[in-house]
Enzyme design. Sequence first.
Site, short mmCIF file in Angstrom:
data_model
loop_
_atom_site.label_atom_id
_atom_site.label_comp_id
_atom_site.label_asym_id
_atom_site.label_seq_id
_atom_site.Cartn_x
_atom_site.Cartn_y
_atom_site.Cartn_z
CG ASP A 49 -24.25 83.65 110.31
OD1 ASP A 49 -24.36 83.23 110.31
OD2 ASP A 49 -25.43 84.80 110.03
CG HIS A 100 -27.82 79.46 111.92
ND1 HIS A 100 -26.45 78.74 111.57
CD2 HIS A 100 -26.71 81.54 111.08
CE1 HIS A 100 -25.57 79.76 110.91
NE2 HIS A 100 -26.14 80.22 110.30
CG ASP A 111 -25.69 79.02 107.28
OD1 ASP A 111 -26.43 79.26 106.03
OD2 ASP A 111 -25.35 80.35 107.08
CG HIS A 169 -21.00 80.05 108.23
ND1 HIS A 169 -21.53 79.55 108.96
CD2 HIS A 169 -22.15 80.53 107.76
CE1 HIS A 169 -22.37 79.60 109.57
NE2 HIS A 169 -23.19 80.08 108.83
#
Length: 923
Positions: free
Chosen positions: A58, A56, A174, A387
């Site tokens: 970001d 994951h 997420d 996000h």
Amino acid sequence: FWVGCCGNGTTPPGQKTGGAERMRADRAMPTFRTPLKSCHATMPNMLNVHLVPHTHDDVGWLKTVDQYYYGDRNDIQHAGVQYILDSVVDQLLKNPDRRFIYVETAFFFRWWKQTAPVLVSFSGRLEFVNGGWCMSDEATTHYSAVIDQMTMGLRFLNETFGPCGRPRVAWHIDPFGHAREHASMFAQVAAELLRFHLRPRLKSELSLQIPVHARILPNGYNPPDGFCWDQSCDDPPIRDDPDLEDYNVDDVVNRFLMIASGQSLVYKTNHIIMTMGSDFQYENANLWYKNLDKLIHYVNARQANGSKVNVQMRLDDFFPYADNAHNFWTGYFTSRPALKRYERLSNSYLQTCNQLEVLGGPFSGSGPFGHDDSWTMRRAMAVAQHHDAVSGTEKQHVANDYARRLADGWQHCQVVVSNSLAALSGSSAKRIYCDNLNISVCPLTESSHKFSVNVYNPLARPVTWPVRLPVNGTAYTVLDANGKPVDSQVGLKNRGSAANELLFQVQAPPLGFSTYSVSLQRRGPPPASTRPRTPPAIQNKFLRATFDPDTGLLSSLSNLETKQTIRLTQNFYWYNASDGNSSVSNQPSGAYIFRPNSSTPFVISRTAKTESLQTSVVQEVRQWFSPWVSQVVRLYADSRALELEWTVGPLPVDDDLGKEVITRLDTSIDSSGIFYTDSNGREVLQRKKDFRPTWDLEQTEPIAGNYYPINSRAYIKDDVNQLTVVTDRSQGGGSIQNGSLEIMLHRRLLYDDVRGVGEPLNETSDVFPEGLVARGRLLLTLDRPQSAADTHRPLAQEVVLQPLLTFTSGDLHPNTRLEFSGLQDALPPAVHLLTLSQWGEDSVLLRLEHQYQSGESKQHTQPVTVNLLTKKKTKQNKKNSTALSGNLPRRFTAQNRKRAPFVGPEQTEALRVCGGFWQMVQR
Ligand SMILES: *[C@@H]1O[C@H](CO)[C@@H](O)[C@H](O)[C@H]1NC(C)=O
Ligand SMILES: *[C@@H]1O[C@H](CO)[C@@H](O)[C@H](O)[C@H]1NC(C)=O
Ligand SMILES: *[C@@H]1O[C@H](CO)[C@@H](O)[C@H](O)[C@H]1NC(C)=O
Ligand SMILES: *[C@@H]1O[C@H](CO)[C@@H](O)[C@H](O)[C@H]1NC(C)=O
Ligand SMILES: *[C@@H]1O[C@H](CO)[C@@H](O)[C@H](O)[C@H]1NC(C)=O
Ligand SMILES: *[C@@H]1O[C@H](CO)[C@@H](O)[C@H](O)[C@H]1NC(C)=O
Ligand SMILES: *[C@@H]1O[C@H](CO)[C@@H](O)[C@H](O)[C@H]1NC(C)=O
Ligand SMILES: [Zn+2]
């Protein structure tokens, strides 16, 4: 280099085939809607455990997007995406049974550009999921920007890998809650995204919006306990040499079987998924894959002894999950209000830039003001949807980086806009951009005695818009594009360095511009000055707002056309944040979480000091509540909305705790604990106090647990009255008391809320060393509920896609074209021009949208037919107000442009109710 498509089972994984040949074969396959075939055979009578190796990554959070890509600043967080991709691809090539899924195209794009693509047979091992430029935030984004960022990512994948790069899964693990609109967008923008992957950290969000295909996983998106083999984890590796002392295969396999059977009890299926990876993992993919290979081997070997568990590395279509979150992530709906506004405004800039890039033809990319395009702005906006970007949950230096990217994008777009306007107006006079008009600063208008204002309207219908310019003179002549004088007013300014403010209403045609010229008549003291008192009322032909003479606060609002009146009191309050030291819970309020330590907010001041200004163009009541809260209540002559321009900050932090400031509207409307908010700027959802539609709620946070994201509007209503508030950015809000609506405007908090960001939300800057001052507008309308959408839909649209003002100094050349429209006629009111942008060298992307929800409007809820007519047809149907294009072809031909404009083929398409999208790429 092959991705996606696992093949149809006839080609053994890893078989070498000619790259180009295979590419053609894959492109020819009609795979869009066919379910993905399995590469690894599943066992119908067994529990099939699908291991999903993933990372994951970001697109900015604790570090900037570039720092994450390169692995810079590992002192902040150890993470380097370039190494992850290097390492994973290397490992995938070593063993054809290995799989990996990848999400964030913003990173993959950087890597692909830098890594000479190696042509190898790699079918199905690397699969893209989601496929957007980033994994967008769901609470604070606007659908138009989300669609743009999805388009960028999916387009890159399609053009680079063909249908095999096409994601089949919407992997949204997420974002802090899930919006209904996102599920709907995934379905419509990319119909092939079958599954919607949840990380329901927030119970309240979960309740309202689980889309049909949602699946929930037990450990968030982490591996099961004890099975994390990343370099960042400490779990023991599989030690499988029986001659060595540490042999642990039996122990690992037994633990794994226990976890798998435990997980399987929860689901009515014999397929379960385990996510093998987490944040920024796989930088050294060998560690993961070596152990996963062994795990699969030893677990499946037990089948010989009767085990009914079958493990494989693949993504299937089941995503079970369980939620254990208790705290309300409702603070980030408002966190970083200035960044949220800048992001929204940048969307308007980008759409304008895109449109003008098309309308100006090749000239816009290369003209008198240089060579440039909209690409930088598109990327900056796509990254800002992440996000931890527009959500406001990043570190301060990362927030600065997002803002810098947007500002840089806009610099590039200014070249495009200047070139395009030069082409369309026939004048190469230098365009000046007053980027600080938001604080009433514009050196040109303040010093010049003659200048012109070009107003470009990105909407496909005409708009009327108030223009306020800082000036030093006291009387000006303003002429419209036809040379007719326009009513204008000079008033005392309440901010900025110039003495006065010139105000007039402009009108701009659909998808086009109108130019106004302004010349100084007189210097001296301004004729219209404020009076130090509260007027009983301000009113125009649509609305009347009254004030309480004792308090200076609003006291009622009337719609003069429909003859309705409500009691309306509006004031400002602050919530005292939890410090995390109470016995009930140690959760403080922070960037993500809203947790007031009392349900009763403190009033900032019961009364306001007021001044008023009444002119033919505008009526204002200026209110001061404290040194850090003020407001202008404003009614323009032609407006159907009452404007509340609030200024909040710097929030005092002498309490060593912080404050969360709201404005609250208390009305006589009998709203029965129900209010309404939009979802990502589009459909409207009903919210009920202390209630969730799909499960029994035990309310533990009476305020925070009743907050919802407001992206563009919220309303309360009863049988006869509806009060709608249109916002200029995403904010959080709730309806705690009957008839009341509160909106959080600004927050400053001195404790970190322990969700990883590791910083208090304490925004300061060079301009605001004492703390951020935020300013914004709320637009209030009062209508009958049956027809309220007819007002708030167009109003919200004008706030989202606002006109762009550009200036030129002195006299314009007499041959300058002062007015232009890219459309022959306005689009019908129900139809919104969502996208007009350059697609390829000689093609454009056009998206139309039906913007009314079912039952929302008597007039506009019906399906609409839009004709994109050829020139010939346009002439025949001149009276029919539904034609798109028309005058463009002739103009373009006249100026001898090479690029064909967007003349539609003879196409007709009915747009159905709300969210009916239609798009085409047209040469
Ligand atoms: C994918 O790319 C191909 C080739 O550029 C194009 O023909 C096709 O329309 C694209 N598909 C989508 C869904 O964008
Ligand atoms: C299967 O059971 C036999 C007898 O208990 C044992 O020797 C063997 O190691 C087992 N095999 C596996 C793969 O566990
Ligand atoms: C005004 O807008 C500029 C960008 O155009 C931005 O940098 C600045 O922070 C804004 N000021 C305020 C007070 O919002
Ligand atoms: C406008 O007037 C103010 C006050 O009189 C002065 O400080 C400012 O320099 C002037 N600005 C310009 C651009 O002339
Ligand atoms: C806010 O809360 C803190 C403790 O959490 C308390 O000390 C303080 O008095 C409160 N402020 C007000 C105005 O009640
Ligand atoms: C809360 O407790 C922490 C340590 O437990 C302390 O550092 C902090 O100052 C306390 N906050 C307040 C407002 O008392
Ligand atoms: C918040 O910002 C102010 C102003 O820069 C500073 O004085 C204060 O120390 C900061 N507090 C925290 C907890 O970061
Ligand atoms: Zn994340």
